[in-house]
Scaffold this active site. Structure first.
Site, PDB file in Angstrom:
ATOM      1  N   THR A 192       0.850  -1.107  -0.055  1.00  0.00           N
ATOM      2  CA  THR A 192      -0.002   0.119   0.115  1.00  0.00           C
ATOM      3  C   THR A 192       0.909   1.123  -0.057  1.00  0.00           C
ATOM      4  OG1 THR A 192      -1.518  -1.208   1.452  1.00  0.00           O
ATOM      5  CG2 THR A 192      -1.785   1.039   1.417  1.00  0.00           C
ATOM      6  N   ARG A 220     -13.235  -9.082   0.581  1.00  0.00           N
ATOM      7  CA  ARG A 220     -12.457  -8.442   1.649  1.00  0.00           C
ATOM      8  C   ARG A 220     -11.888  -7.095   1.444  1.00  0.00           C
ATOM      9  NH1 ARG A 220      -6.988  -6.311   2.700  1.00  0.00           N
ATOM     10  NH2 ARG A 220      -6.288  -6.870   4.646  1.00  0.00           N
ATOM     11  N   VAL A 221     -11.966  -6.478   2.607  1.00  0.00           N
ATOM     12  CA  VAL A 221     -11.701  -4.837   2.478  1.00  0.00           C
ATOM     13  C   VAL A 221     -10.391  -4.830   3.832  1.00  0.00           C
ATOM     14  CG1 VAL A 221     -12.174  -2.578   3.074  1.00  0.00           C
ATOM     15  CG2 VAL A 221     -13.388  -3.981   1.397  1.00  0.00           C
ATOM     16  N   GLY A 222      -9.470  -4.392   3.695  1.00  0.00           N
ATOM     17  CA  GLY A 222      -8.274  -3.806   4.716  1.00  0.00           C
ATOM     18  C   GLY A 222      -8.588  -2.750   5.242  1.00  0.00           C
ATOM     19  N   ASP A 223      -7.313  -2.148   5.980  1.00  0.00           N
ATOM     20  CA  ASP A 223      -7.502  -1.022   6.681  1.00  0.00           C
ATOM     21  C   ASP A 223      -7.391   0.285   5.724  1.00  0.00           C
ATOM     22  OD1 ASP A 223      -4.937  -2.101   5.851  1.00  0.00           O
ATOM     23  OD2 ASP A 223      -4.085  -0.143   7.098  1.00  0.00           O
ATOM     24  N   THR A 243       0.576   0.612   6.517  1.00  0.00           N
ATOM     25  CA  THR A 243       0.689  -0.172   5.582  1.00  0.00           C
ATOM     26  C   THR A 243       1.030  -1.848   6.525  1.00  0.00           C
ATOM     27  OG1 THR A 243       1.836  -1.080   3.546  1.00  0.00           O
ATOM     28  CG2 THR A 243       3.063   0.115   5.267  1.00  0.00           C
ATOM     29  N   GLY A 246      -3.848  -5.289   7.234  1.00  0.00           N
ATOM     30  CA  GLY A 246      -4.962  -4.463   7.493  1.00  0.00           C
ATOM     31  C   GLY A 246      -5.704  -4.961   8.808  1.00  0.00           C
TER      32      GLY A 246
HETATM   33  N1  ASP Z   1      -2.730  -2.654   4.449  1.00  0.00           N
HETATM   34  C1  ASP Z   1      -3.074  -3.430   3.072  1.00  0.00           C
HETATM   35  C2  ASP Z   1      -4.425  -4.459   3.550  1.00  0.00           C
HETATM   36  O1  ASP Z   1      -4.548  -4.745   4.415  1.00  0.00           O
HETATM   37  C3  ASP Z   1      -2.180  -4.258   2.785  1.00  0.00           C
HETATM   38  C4  ASP Z   1      -0.865  -3.659   2.545  1.00  0.00           C
HETATM   39  O2  ASP Z   1      -0.538  -2.665   3.031  1.00  0.00           O
HETATM   40  O3  ASP Z   1      -0.050  -4.472   1.991  1.00  0.00           O
HETATM   41  O4  ASP Z   1      -5.290  -4.154   2.472  1.00  0.00           O
END
Ligand code: ASP
Length: 332
Positions: A192, A220-223, A243, A246
């Protein structure tokens, strides 16, 4: 798509084309945006920082800040560099797909007034940070997901394009042979891009954009698009971005936590370290995933910290753009 959306172009658009950020230029079509700040009261040193060693992205934002663009304009143009970089398999076009082969993107933006916008699970649109800005500025909402966000993009003049590149498709098909889901998040797998900018008027804004974890479950959704987790700004205090894994960032509302710790007197560095400690002390499994934070305060002081060694932050100020190796909780 309304034709008038394509008629006006702005100086940032011209610059974006010059920088090769083509679809961002197309997306920035409204004259009310992307104006340089007024020349009065412009005595602050501009600063841009971003997650990982995204040198060109951070330099792009830094150059715009030096030219007097607002922090919001600068960070959205900066992260667009990686959204459009098809070699980056974790952001924008060329991002790794979910386990069913669909590339779904997440992004959010937050400005110095506390306004914010977010898009989640968006397909076929590259510049999702610019799209999050559309949600923030052109709708009564904060979050839009999936098809609705994609429709907003199309009516706002964004291109619809296939995000799955041949290379990402090949890697996904290889993964399908074992379907072993073990997200490895580190320097070899640039992740990210979260970016924070302090402009010459002393205002802070941020953007965060990602394709999320490779081979995640559908939906799926992350942070990254979650305000307070992947990104948070309080212009009286500072900003932070995340990053890494998440799910762990969301559980501790990491970016909001960092800004609150700064409000209570910590430096950006101390706040990033405390936010990482919250995760490692509450999760004995922390040796198996990476989380990294970056932060900036109103004075332009910055910090970064992570669980595993290997994370770098880019730092731009006074025309110098350099990587900063983050300290880490685990030493090897
Ligand atoms: N934070 C991102 C997520 O969980 C992944 C990443 O930073 O690579 O979607």
């Amino acid at each position: 798509m309304k034709r008038r959306n394509f008629i006006t172009t702005t100086s940032l658009n011209t610059l974006a084309v010059g920088l090769g950020i083509s679809s961002l230029a197309q997306a920035n079509t409204e004259t009310k945006k992307n104006k340089r700040l007024s020349t009065s009261n412009m005595n602050e040193t501009a600063v841009a920082i971003c997650t990982w060693e995204f040198t060109k992205a951070n330099a792009t934002a830094g150059a715009l800040l030096d030219q007097g663009y607002s922090a919001l304009d600068a960070v959205i143009a900066g992260v667009a560099v990686e959204e459009e970089n098809i070699k980056n398999t974790t952001v924008g076009k060329g991002g790794s797909p979910d386990r069913e082969g669909n590339v779904t993107l997440d992004a959010c933006v937050m400005d110095h007034t506390g306004n914010c916008g977010s898009v989640m699970c968006v397909e076929n649109i590259t510049n999702v940070a610019a799209l999050a800005r559309k949600v923030m500025e052109d709708t009564p909402h904060v979050i839009m997901v999936g098809k609705g966000a994609e429709e907003l993009a199309i009516t706002s003049g964004f291109n619809s394009e296939k995000l799955l590149t041949e290379e990402s498709e090949r890697a996904w098909k290889e993964w399908l042979k074992t379907s072993d889901y073990k997200p490895i998040i580190n320097i070899e797998n640039h992740d990210t891009i979260g970016m924070l900018g302090l402009d010459k008027e002393g205002n802070i804004s941020g953007a965060c954009t990602t394709s999320g974890l490779a081979y995640k479950m559908k939906g799926r959704v992350g942070d990254s698009p979650v305000i307070g987790s992947g990104l948070f700004i309080d212009n009286t205090i500072g900003g932070a971005a995340a990053t890494g894994m998440g799910e762990e960032v969301i559980k501790t509302v990491g970016s909001f936590l960092i800004v609150e710790l700064m409000r209570n007197g910590m430096t950006p560095q101390e706040a990033c370290e405390e936010a990482v400690h919250r995760i490692v002390t509450s999760n004995p499994n922390h040796t198996n995933f990476q989380v990294a934070y970056i932060a900036i305060n109103k004075k332009g002081e910055t910090g970064c910290y992570c669980i595993h060694p290997g994370f770098k932050m880019m730092h731009y100020s006074n025309r110098e753009n350099k990587p900063v190796i983050a300290g880490s909780f685990l030493k090897s």
